[in-house]
Design an enzyme around this catalytic site. Structure first.
Site, PDB file in Angstrom:
ATOM      1  CB  CYS A  79      -0.951   0.008   1.193  1.00  0.00           C
ATOM      2  SG  CYS A  79      -2.155  -1.335   1.166  1.00  0.00           S
ATOM      3  CG  HIS A 110      -6.774   1.371  -0.374  1.00  0.00           C
ATOM      4  ND1 HIS A 110      -5.585   1.932  -0.794  1.00  0.00           N
ATOM      5  CD2 HIS A 110      -6.422   0.353   0.483  1.00  0.00           C
ATOM      6  CE1 HIS A 110      -4.574   1.302  -0.220  1.00  0.00           C
ATOM      7  NE2 HIS A 110      -5.049   0.344   0.551  1.00  0.00           N
TER       8      HIS A 110
END
Length: 378
Positions: free
Chosen positions: A79, A327
């Site tokens: 991430c 996301h």
């Protein structure tokens, strides 16, 4: 060493793009960033592309917008992928090797979810030895914090209420609707205490940024719109006895934050807004402490008092955060910088943080890597 400035930045609206490719999404973001900086692809001297689930996307983007023979490197850091691409571009300019660098983050996750590609192990251990899935990992971290400081289910849920409200003011967020506390708490339970509305939304997206040396910014007359990168810090996990069995979502962020504050020569109290990695509602409260926005055990009061809401002492995730904005893993780190840049340029519309001059962007990818950037209006 040169100071490094953001002169162009763009994020496409996050959402579902099943009929496009990662390269086409990335190309759209890059063209927007180039236009924002007032330059063309021929001015870019080096480029870094972050993408987790596809390879050589950087080169494929240039196939769409114009191949110029410059060095193009692709990075993958969970991430923290997009933020890592930005940091590589920042280093390339800061050291004086280049005056103009591009960083782009992109991901196409339609139908994929957080589980990603298939496991290679012949015997699946998921469920036999507990769970290493992201929902379980961040639920465990929240319960560990709650056991220590008495955080309630409702306090974790308030994070989701706040960020969903912020997203109603962001036209590029994927989920733009109010979610009252009861709705959040009564939603489908994914991993206690995180319900479905307390989990980030994995969607498609891309964001890109143009970085320039101070010499080039002045040469092009762009200082009036430039954003100075005061700090760019990256950290991995230190060794801890728990690591092999139970990931620690805190340590890498704590290290990266401390390095960033030291590099920038500021303290957390000097910040005007923060975009942090709220992949799950539980994570946001923990990161209040990890980023030194409050002391140990004070995150509960932060969310109860409204200190981190728009108009509060230190607004957090006014974009809507990962919970609402979305996301797309490889793009998330660059998108956080896009949000800060809007506010520092006074271009954030109805969600503008008034008087904002300094902001912090944070991401963390388990494995583990955390990136923290501190931006300041030039």
């Amino acid at each position: 060493m040169s100071d490094v400035y953001i002169t162009g930045i763009e994020m496409i609206p996050f959402g579902r793009y099943p009929h496009r490719t990662p390269a086409s999404l990335g190309a759209e973001a890059v063209l927007g960033a180039l236009d924002d900086a007032g330059i063309t692809v021929h001015d870019v001297q080096t480029a870094y592309c972050g993408c987790v689930f596809q390879t050589m996307v950087g080169q494929k983007i240039f196939q769409q917008i114009g191949q110029t023979g410059i060095p193009v490197a692709n990075v993958s850091n969970a991430c923290a992928t997009g933020a890592t691409a930005v940091r590589e571009a920042w280093m390339a300019v800061r050291t004086g090797d280049y005056d103009i660098a591009l960083a782009v983050g992109v991901e196409q996750m339609t139908g994929m979810g957080m589980l990603g590609s298939a496991r290679q192990a012949s015997i699946p251990i998921e469920g036999l030895m507990g769970s290493t899935s992201m929902p379980a990992t961040f639920a465990e971290a929240g319960r560990e914090y709650a056991a220590k400081y008495g955080t309630s289910f409702a306090q974790f849920a308030k994070v989701s209420v706040k960020n969903h409200h912020h997203a109603t003011m962001n036209p590029k967020a994927v989920l733009r609707k109010e979610t009252p506390l009861e709705m959040v708490m009564e939603a489908e339970m994914i991993a206690y205490p995180n319900t479905k509305l307390m989990c980030s939304i994995n969607v498609d997206g891309a964001a890109a940024v143009i970085l320039m040396s101070e010499k080039k910014v002045r040469e092009l007359g762009l200082m009036d719109r430039a954003i100075r990168i005061r700090a760019s810090a990256l950290a991995s996990d230190p060794w801890q006895q728990r690591n092999p069995q139970m990931p620690d979502i805190n340590s890498a962020t704590q290290i990266a934050a401390q390095r960033a504050y030291e590099m920038a020569g500021i303290e957390a109290k000097d910040l005007d807004l923060v975009e942090l990695h709220d992949c799950f509602a539980t994570a946001e409260l923990l990161h209040y402490e990890n980023l030194q926005l409050c002391g140990a055990g004070e995150a509960n009061d932060m969310i109860d008092s409204g200190a981190t809401a728009l108009g509060g002492r230190i607004p957090v995730n006014v974009s809507g955060g990962l919970l609402s904005k979305g996301h797309p893993i490889g793009a998330t780190g660059v998108a956080n910088l896009y949000e800060l840049s809007l506010h520092l340029r006074r271009q954030a519309g109805e969600r503008q943080v008034e008087g904002a001059r300094m902001g912090l962007a944070h991401v963390v990818g388990l494995g583990t890597c955390s990136a923290v950037h501190i931006l300041e209006k030039a």
